[in-house]
Design a protein around this motif. Sequence first.
Motif, PDB file in Angstrom:
ATOM      1  N   THR A  85       0.823  -1.211   0.000  1.00 50.56           N
ATOM      2  CA  THR A  85       0.000   0.000   0.000  1.00 50.56           C
ATOM      3  C   THR A  85       0.855   1.258   0.000  1.00 50.56           C
ATOM      4  O   THR A  85       0.503   2.262  -0.619  1.00 50.56           O
ATOM      5  N   ALA A  86       1.989   1.211   0.705  1.00 49.15           N
ATOM      6  CA  ALA A  86       2.881   2.373   0.731  1.00 49.15           C
ATOM      7  C   ALA A  86       3.422   2.674  -0.662  1.00 49.15           C
ATOM      8  O   ALA A  86       3.494   3.831  -1.092  1.00 49.15           O
ATOM      9  N   ALA A  87       3.811   1.615  -1.391  1.00 45.37           N
ATOM     10  CA  ALA A  87       4.282   1.801  -2.767  1.00 45.37           C
ATOM     11  C   ALA A  87       3.158   2.324  -3.652  1.00 45.37           C
ATOM     12  O   ALA A  87       3.390   3.174  -4.527  1.00 45.37           O
ATOM     13  N   LEU A  88       1.957   1.842  -3.431  1.00 48.38           N
ATOM     14  CA  LEU A  88       0.800   2.305  -4.201  1.00 48.38           C
ATOM     15  C   LEU A  88       0.545   3.792  -3.957  1.00 48.38           C
ATOM     16  O   LEU A  88       0.287   4.551  -4.903  1.00 48.38           O
ATOM     17  N   VAL A  89       0.625   4.211  -2.703  1.00 53.36           N
ATOM     18  CA  VAL A  89       0.409   5.630  -2.364  1.00 53.36           C
ATOM     19  C   VAL A  89       1.459   6.501  -3.043  1.00 53.36           C
ATOM     20  O   VAL A  89       1.146   7.536  -3.645  1.00 53.36           O
ATOM     21  N   GLY A  90       2.734   6.090  -2.957  1.00 51.79           N
ATOM     22  CA  GLY A  90       3.801   6.882  -3.565  1.00 51.79           C
ATOM     23  C   GLY A  90       3.685   6.958  -5.071  1.00 51.79           C
ATOM     24  O   GLY A  90       3.817   8.042  -5.662  1.00 51.79           O
ATOM     25  N   ALA A  91       3.442   5.813  -5.716  1.00 55.47           N
ATOM     26  CA  ALA A  91       3.328   5.779  -7.173  1.00 55.47           C
ATOM     27  C   ALA A  91       2.121   6.576  -7.650  1.00 55.47           C
ATOM     28  O   ALA A  91       2.200   7.319  -8.639  1.00 55.47           O
ATOM     29  N   ALA A  92       0.987   6.437  -6.963  1.00 56.97           N
ATOM     30  CA  ALA A  92      -0.229   7.153  -7.358  1.00 56.97           C
ATOM     31  C   ALA A  92      -0.077   8.654  -7.144  1.00 56.97           C
ATOM     32  O   ALA A  92      -0.540   9.459  -7.970  1.00 56.97           O
ATOM     33  N   THR A  93       0.561   9.044  -6.046  1.00 57.18           N
ATOM     34  CA  THR A  93       0.765  10.469  -5.777  1.00 57.18           C
ATOM     35  C   THR A  93       1.643  11.103  -6.850  1.00 57.18           C
ATOM     36  O   THR A  93       1.318  12.164  -7.402  1.00 57.18           O
ATOM     37  N   PHE A  94       2.774  10.452  -7.145  1.00 58.21           N
ATOM     38  CA  PHE A  94       3.657  10.984  -8.182  1.00 58.21           C
ATOM     39  C   PHE A  94       2.937  11.064  -9.523  1.00 58.21           C
ATOM     40  O   PHE A  94       3.013  12.077 -10.223  1.00 58.21           O
ATOM     41  N   THR A  95       2.252   9.992  -9.898  1.00 59.24           N
ATOM     42  CA  THR A  95       1.589   9.950 -11.199  1.00 59.24           C
ATOM     43  C   THR A  95       0.524  11.029 -11.316  1.00 59.24           C
ATOM     44  O   THR A  95       0.430  11.714 -12.347  1.00 59.24           O
ATOM     45  N   ALA A  96      -0.273  11.199 -10.264  1.00 62.07           N
ATOM     46  CA  ALA A  96      -1.319  12.226 -10.301  1.00 62.07           C
ATOM     47  C   ALA A  96      -0.721  13.620 -10.460  1.00 62.07           C
ATOM     48  O   ALA A  96      -1.193  14.427 -11.272  1.00 62.07           O
ATOM     49  N   LEU A  97       0.326  13.903  -9.714  1.00 61.66           N
ATOM     50  CA  LEU A  97       0.961  15.218  -9.813  1.00 61.66           C
ATOM     51  C   LEU A  97       1.574  15.432 -11.193  1.00 61.66           C
ATOM     52  O   LEU A  97       1.467  16.507 -11.776  1.00 61.66           O
ATOM     53  N   ALA A  98       2.229  14.383 -11.720  1.00 60.85           N
ATOM     54  CA  ALA A  98       2.853  14.498 -13.041  1.00 60.85           C
ATOM     55  C   ALA A  98       1.809  14.716 -14.130  1.00 60.85           C
ATOM     56  O   ALA A  98       1.997  15.535 -15.035  1.00 60.85           O
ATOM     57  N   VAL A  99       0.695  13.987 -14.056  1.00 55.70           N
ATOM     58  CA  VAL A  99      -0.365  14.110 -15.061  1.00 55.70           C
ATOM     59  C   VAL A  99      -0.963  15.518 -15.045  1.00 55.70           C
ATOM     60  O   VAL A  99      -1.316  16.072 -16.101  1.00 55.70           O
ATOM     61  N   PHE A 100      -1.054  16.118 -13.867  1.00 55.28           N
ATOM     62  CA  PHE A 100      -1.619  17.461 -13.750  1.00 55.28           C
ATOM     63  C   PHE A 100      -0.584  18.567 -13.965  1.00 55.28           C
ATOM     64  O   PHE A 100      -0.847  19.729 -13.695  1.00 55.28           O
ATOM     65  N   GLY A 101       0.596  18.186 -14.435  1.00 55.36           N
ATOM     66  CA  GLY A 101       1.562  19.185 -14.868  1.00 55.36           C
ATOM     67  C   GLY A 101       2.503  19.717 -13.818  1.00 55.36           C
ATOM     68  O   GLY A 101       3.221  20.693 -14.066  1.00 55.36           O
ATOM     69  N   VAL A 102       2.532  19.111 -12.638  1.00 52.27           N
ATOM     70  CA  VAL A 102       3.475  19.541 -11.603  1.00 52.27           C
ATOM     71  C   VAL A 102       4.890  19.191 -12.060  1.00 52.27           C
ATOM     72  O   VAL A 102       5.115  18.144 -12.683  1.00 52.27           O
ATOM     73  N   ALA A 103       5.847  20.048 -11.766  1.00 58.78           N
ATOM     74  CA  ALA A 103       7.237  19.818 -12.163  1.00 58.78           C
ATOM     75  C   ALA A 103       7.716  18.467 -11.654  1.00 58.78           C
ATOM     76  O   ALA A 103       7.423  18.087 -10.508  1.00 58.78           O
ATOM     77  N   MET A 104       8.448  17.741 -12.501  1.00 58.91           N
ATOM     78  CA  MET A 104       8.877  16.390 -12.165  1.00 58.91           C
ATOM     79  C   MET A 104       9.651  16.300 -10.844  1.00 58.91           C
ATOM     80  O   MET A 104       9.390  15.405 -10.034  1.00 58.91           O
ATOM     81  N   PRO A 105      10.625  17.194 -10.576  1.00 56.80           N
ATOM     82  CA  PRO A 105      11.350  17.086  -9.305  1.00 56.80           C
ATOM     83  C   PRO A 105      10.424  17.195  -8.093  1.00 56.80           C
ATOM     84  O   PRO A 105      10.568  16.444  -7.117  1.00 56.80           O
ATOM     85  N   LEU A 106       9.452  18.114  -8.158  1.00 58.43           N
ATOM     86  CA  LEU A 106       8.521  18.275  -7.045  1.00 58.43           C
ATOM     87  C   LEU A 106       7.597  17.068  -6.931  1.00 58.43           C
ATOM     88  O   LEU A 106       7.360  16.551  -5.828  1.00 58.43           O
ATOM     89  N   ALA A 107       7.082  16.600  -8.067  1.00 56.03           N
ATOM     90  CA  ALA A 107       6.209  15.428  -8.048  1.00 56.03           C
ATOM     91  C   ALA A 107       6.934  14.211  -7.507  1.00 56.03           C
ATOM     92  O   ALA A 107       6.377  13.429  -6.716  1.00 56.03           O
ATOM     93  N   ALA A 108       8.188  14.049  -7.918  1.00 53.35           N
ATOM     94  CA  ALA A 108       8.975  12.906  -7.447  1.00 53.35           C
ATOM     95  C   ALA A 108       9.219  13.000  -5.944  1.00 53.35           C
ATOM     96  O   ALA A 108       9.089  12.009  -5.219  1.00 53.35           O
ATOM     97  N   GLY A 109       9.562  14.183  -5.459  1.00 50.35           N
ATOM     98  CA  GLY A 109       9.824  14.354  -4.033  1.00 50.35           C
ATOM     99  C   GLY A 109       8.597  14.102  -3.182  1.00 50.35           C
ATOM    100  O   GLY A 109       8.665  13.407  -2.157  1.00 50.35           O
ATOM    101  N   VAL A 110       7.461  14.646  -3.605  1.00 46.75           N
ATOM    102  CA  VAL A 110       6.226  14.449  -2.846  1.00 46.75           C
ATOM    103  C   VAL A 110       5.802  12.979  -2.880  1.00 46.75           C
ATOM    104  O   VAL A 110       5.385  12.408  -1.861  1.00 46.75           O
ATOM    105  N   GLY A 111       5.931  12.344  -4.041  1.00 48.19           N
ATOM    106  CA  GLY A 111       5.569  10.933  -4.142  1.00 48.19           C
ATOM    107  C   GLY A 111       6.423  10.058  -3.239  1.00 48.19           C
ATOM    108  O   GLY A 111       5.908   9.185  -2.533  1.00 48.19           O
ATOM    109  N   ALA A 112       7.735  10.293  -3.259  1.00 50.03           N
ATOM    110  CA  ALA A 112       8.639   9.491  -2.433  1.00 50.03           C
ATOM    111  C   ALA A 112       8.375   9.718  -0.948  1.00 50.03           C
ATOM    112  O   ALA A 112       8.364   8.768  -0.153  1.00 50.03           O
ATOM    113  N   LEU A 113       8.172  10.971  -0.553  1.00 47.80           N
ATOM    114  CA  LEU A 113       7.920  11.267   0.858  1.00 47.80           C
ATOM    115  C   LEU A 113       6.610  10.660   1.335  1.00 47.80           C
ATOM    116  O   LEU A 113       6.516  10.204   2.477  1.00 47.80           O
TER     117      LEU A 113
END
Length: 210
Positions: A151-179
Amino acid sequence: MNPLVFFDYAGVAVFAATGALAASRKQLDILGFIFLAAATGIGGGTLRDLVLGVPVFWTVNQDYILVCAAVAVIVYFTAHRLESRYKLLLWLDAVGLAAYCVYGAYKGLVVTGSATVAVVTGVMTATFGGILRDLLAAEPSVLLRPEIYVTAALVGAATFTALAVFGVAMPLAAGVGALSALAVRGGAIRFGWTIPTYRSRPGRKPEDVL
């Protein structure tokens, strides 16, 4: 270095360290350390690339194998200094999961353009190496522990993907997803977070089924 490339190398290195720590618990020789480190470090990414139908990453860039070998050698000479190797293994695994779920989702998104596939490849990349490590080392599988893991991996992957799809900068999306993945998995390790499990009811009699 591109932040996403950093997550890729970090995931490989940290997972390799968990494989080497598992080897130390089993008191294997240096080749055993390298084998478990490599299997854990590149296992998830290998499955991901095979599913995506792209060249397997470590056959294109052999630096990943060298990273696994170097980490294994370092752990071989330092593992005895760690008082609680299993506890450290769990936390390193959490860090590796956080980094790799983001990179796996990123690669799935780049290759297919599908958010759904990105989430699946993120989870796959982050969890398969740890599963393989526990299988090879004959350790209790992380999948069978009561605390949240996949579930933790699912949360991180889904968070990053959602942010990336909505145009958030990749470094920020990656950081938020990992955290987000690290926060969920870290909470599971520290506080024993779980999700409801299946509770079976008594089975029916054979004559009632037929």
